[in-house]
Structure formats: structure tokens, C-alpha cells
Design a protein around this motif. Structure first.
Motif, PDB file in Angstrom:
ATOM      1  N   LEU A   1       0.799  -1.229   0.000  1.00 42.51           N
ATOM      2  CA  LEU A   1       0.000   0.000   0.000  1.00 42.51           C
ATOM      3  C   LEU A   1       0.830   1.276   0.000  1.00 42.51           C
ATOM      4  CD1 LEU A   1      -2.806  -1.116   2.462  1.00 42.51           C
ATOM      5  CD2 LEU A   1      -2.953  -0.902  -0.017  1.00 42.51           C
ATOM      6  N   ASN A   2       2.002   1.225   0.613  1.00 40.74           N
ATOM      7  CA  ASN A   2       2.812   2.441   0.752  1.00 40.74           C
ATOM      8  C   ASN A   2       3.946   2.547  -0.251  1.00 40.74           C
ATOM      9  OD1 ASN A   2       1.333   3.185   3.006  1.00 40.74           O
ATOM     10  ND2 ASN A   2       2.775   2.301   4.449  1.00 40.74           N
ATOM     11  N   GLY A   3       4.364   1.442  -0.823  1.00 40.28           N
ATOM     12  CA  GLY A   3       5.562   1.482  -1.646  1.00 40.28           C
ATOM     13  C   GLY A   3       6.781   1.638  -0.756  1.00 40.28           C
ATOM     14  N   ASP A   4       7.744   2.415  -1.207  1.00 40.86           N
ATOM     15  CA  ASP A   4       8.980   2.587  -0.450  1.00 40.86           C
ATOM     16  C   ASP A   4       8.955   3.777   0.512  1.00 40.86           C
ATOM     17  OD1 ASP A   4      10.133   0.378  -1.616  1.00 40.86           O
ATOM     18  OD2 ASP A   4      11.005   1.518  -3.267  1.00 40.86           O
ATOM     19  N   GLN A   5       7.851   4.466   0.605  1.00 39.95           N
ATOM     20  CA  GLN A   5       7.732   5.610   1.492  1.00 39.95           C
ATOM     21  C   GLN A   5       6.820   5.259   2.663  1.00 39.95           C
ATOM     22  OE1 GLN A   5       9.433   8.505   0.973  1.00 39.95           O
ATOM     23  NE2 GLN A   5      10.350   7.377  -0.735  1.00 39.95           N
ATOM     24  N   TYR A   6       7.084   5.882   3.821  1.00 38.96           N
ATOM     25  CA  TYR A   6       6.202   5.661   4.961  1.00 38.96           C
ATOM     26  C   TYR A   6       4.840   6.254   4.651  1.00 38.96           C
ATOM     27  CZ  TYR A   6       3.858   6.056   9.400  1.00 38.96           C
ATOM     28  OH  TYR A   6       2.929   5.960  10.388  1.00 38.96           O
ATOM     29  N   GLY A   7       3.808   5.503   4.957  1.00 43.46           N
ATOM     30  CA  GLY A   7       2.449   5.999   4.809  1.00 43.46           C
ATOM     31  C   GLY A   7       1.586   5.409   5.911  1.00 43.46           C
ATOM     32  N   TRP A   8       0.882   6.254   6.596  1.00 43.36           N
ATOM     33  CA  TRP A   8       0.054   5.801   7.717  1.00 43.36           C
ATOM     34  C   TRP A   8      -0.999   4.800   7.258  1.00 43.36           C
ATOM     35  CZ3 TRP A   8      -5.230   6.762   8.561  1.00 43.36           C
ATOM     36  CH2 TRP A   8      -5.698   6.260   9.787  1.00 43.36           C
ATOM     37  N   LEU A   9      -1.609   5.015   6.118  1.00 40.00           N
ATOM     38  CA  LEU A   9      -2.690   4.145   5.666  1.00 40.00           C
ATOM     39  C   LEU A   9      -2.226   2.699   5.510  1.00 40.00           C
ATOM     40  CD1 LEU A   9      -5.589   3.736   4.739  1.00 40.00           C
ATOM     41  CD2 LEU A   9      -4.830   4.264   2.418  1.00 40.00           C
ATOM     42  N   GLY A  10      -1.063   2.498   4.925  1.00 39.34           N
ATOM     43  CA  GLY A  10      -0.557   1.142   4.740  1.00 39.34           C
ATOM     44  C   GLY A  10      -0.375   0.418   6.069  1.00 39.34           C
ATOM     45  N   TRP A  11       0.167   1.132   7.054  1.00 36.87           N
ATOM     46  CA  TRP A  11       0.361   0.521   8.360  1.00 36.87           C
ATOM     47  C   TRP A  11      -0.963   0.320   9.078  1.00 36.87           C
ATOM     48  CZ3 TRP A  11       4.298  -2.220   9.553  1.00 36.87           C
ATOM     49  CH2 TRP A  11       5.496  -1.994   8.903  1.00 36.87           C
ATOM     50  N   ALA A  12      -1.902   1.244   8.898  1.00 32.96           N
ATOM     51  CA  ALA A  12      -3.220   1.092   9.517  1.00 32.96           C
ATOM     52  C   ALA A  12      -3.895  -0.170   8.987  1.00 32.96           C
ATOM     53  CB  ALA A  12      -4.076   2.324   9.256  1.00 32.96           C
ATOM     54  N   VAL A  13      -3.822  -0.379   7.690  1.00 32.09           N
ATOM     55  CA  VAL A  13      -4.413  -1.583   7.091  1.00 32.09           C
ATOM     56  C   VAL A  13      -3.667  -2.826   7.567  1.00 32.09           C
ATOM     57  CG1 VAL A  13      -4.835  -2.790   4.904  1.00 32.09           C
ATOM     58  CG2 VAL A  13      -5.342  -0.345   5.102  1.00 32.09           C
ATOM     59  N   ALA A  14      -2.344  -2.720   7.708  1.00 31.88           N
ATOM     60  CA  ALA A  14      -1.552  -3.862   8.171  1.00 31.88           C
ATOM     61  C   ALA A  14      -1.960  -4.277   9.585  1.00 31.88           C
ATOM     62  CB  ALA A  14      -0.063  -3.523   8.129  1.00 31.88           C
TER      63      ALA A  14
END
Length: 165
Positions: free
Chosen positions: A134-147
Motif C-alpha cells: 500500500l505504501n511502496g517505499d515511502q512511509y504511509g500511515w494508511l498502509g500501516w493502519a491496514v496492516a
């Protein structure tokens, strides 16, 4: 954050409490051990969902407030570790109680260790794959929230196992 898992080393401190305290309603329906297992699994799910709603990275930005962002996230991690260690206590006690003899206890212990190792691999890899997707190589809150939400969903397997045990 690394100290959150210290709860596993200190679980002997509250193991007698888990052994003696009945969870209202659940204790009568499931028995003492499974009641504690189900309660702690629900707490882990809740903690993971709470982690999914907080972004610890805000603590490290100029606009972010460390108190408002990082401390709750760390507290949720400690809550999850405490519930996980308590679940360990309940599972160990359940295994000992249901084993009819030493051979069966050995099989149950081996099965537990196998499940534990699979869970460690899954808990280590799944969130990373989900966040990366979801985030690719950059930090993104959404990707971690889904994780974190996905990990809460995977905990459903533990609940099903507890109910079927």
C-alpha cells in the motif's frame, strides 16, 4: 518499544491471578482457561485496531505532538504484549489440564510450538507485505493502519481455535 515484550519474561508475576480469577459469564461457558484465552485474544484485537488508528510518525514531525501521537501507540503495544503474555499463561495451563498423560502433553506442547512459530513468521511478515503493497517505499500511515487491521483479522483464527478447543 522493545521493552513492551518484557511482559513475557515477567508473566510469572500475574500467573497466579490468571489461575484464580474467573471471568464472569465466559468462565461458566468456556471454563477458566479458555475464558482467559478468549478475553486476551479480544484485547489483542482491540489493541491492534487501536494501533491502526494512531500514527506514531506524527510525534517526529514539527506539527506532531509526541504525547498525542507516540505515547498512545506505545501504550497500545504494551497492552497487546500484556494480553499476549496472559494468553500464553492461559494456553500453558489449558494444555496441562487437558493432557491425559505425558505423551499427550508432549504432542500438545509440540503443536503449540509449531503454531507459535507460524504465528511469529506471520506476524513478522504479513504487516510488512501489506504496508509495502500500500505504501511502496515511502512511509504511509494508511498502509500501516491496514496492516494492523489485517493482523487483528488474523487473530480471528485464534478465537475460532479457542472456541473449538
Amino acid at each position: 518499544m522493545g521493552l513492551a515484550t518484557l511482559t513475557y519474561a515477567l508473566k510469572f508475576l500475574w500467573a497466579p491471578l490468571v489461575d484464580r480469577v474467573a471471568i464472569p459469564v465466559l468462565d461458566k461457558a468456556l471454563g477458566r482457561r479458555r475464558a482467559w484465552m478468549l478475553l486476551t485474544q479480544a484485547i489483542v484485537i482491540g489493541g491492534l485496531l487501536l494501533m491502526a488508528t494512531s500514527d506514531p510518525a506524527l510525534a517526529f514531525t514539527k506539527e506532531g505532538d509526541a504525547t498525542a501521537a507516540f505515547i498512545p501507540f506505545a501504550a497500545f503495544a504494551v497492552l497487546i504484549a500484556l494480553a499476549g503474555a496472559t494468553q500464553d499463561i492461559a494456553i500453558d495451563a489449558w494444555r496441562i489440564e487437558v493432557a491425559r498423560d505425558a505423551n499427550r502433553l508432549g504432542v500438545l506442547t509440540a503443536t503449540y510450538q509449531w503454531g507459535y512459530r507460524v504465528a511469529i513468521l506471520l506476524a513478522g511478515a504479513l504487516p510488512l507485505f501489506v504496508a509495502q503493497a500500500l505504501n511502496g517505499d515511502q512511509y504511509g500511515w494508511l498502509g500501516w493502519a491496514v496492516a494492523y487491521a489485517a493482523m487483528a483479522g488474523v487473530m480471528g483464527l485464534a478465537i475460532v481455535s479457542t472456541l473449538l478447543a
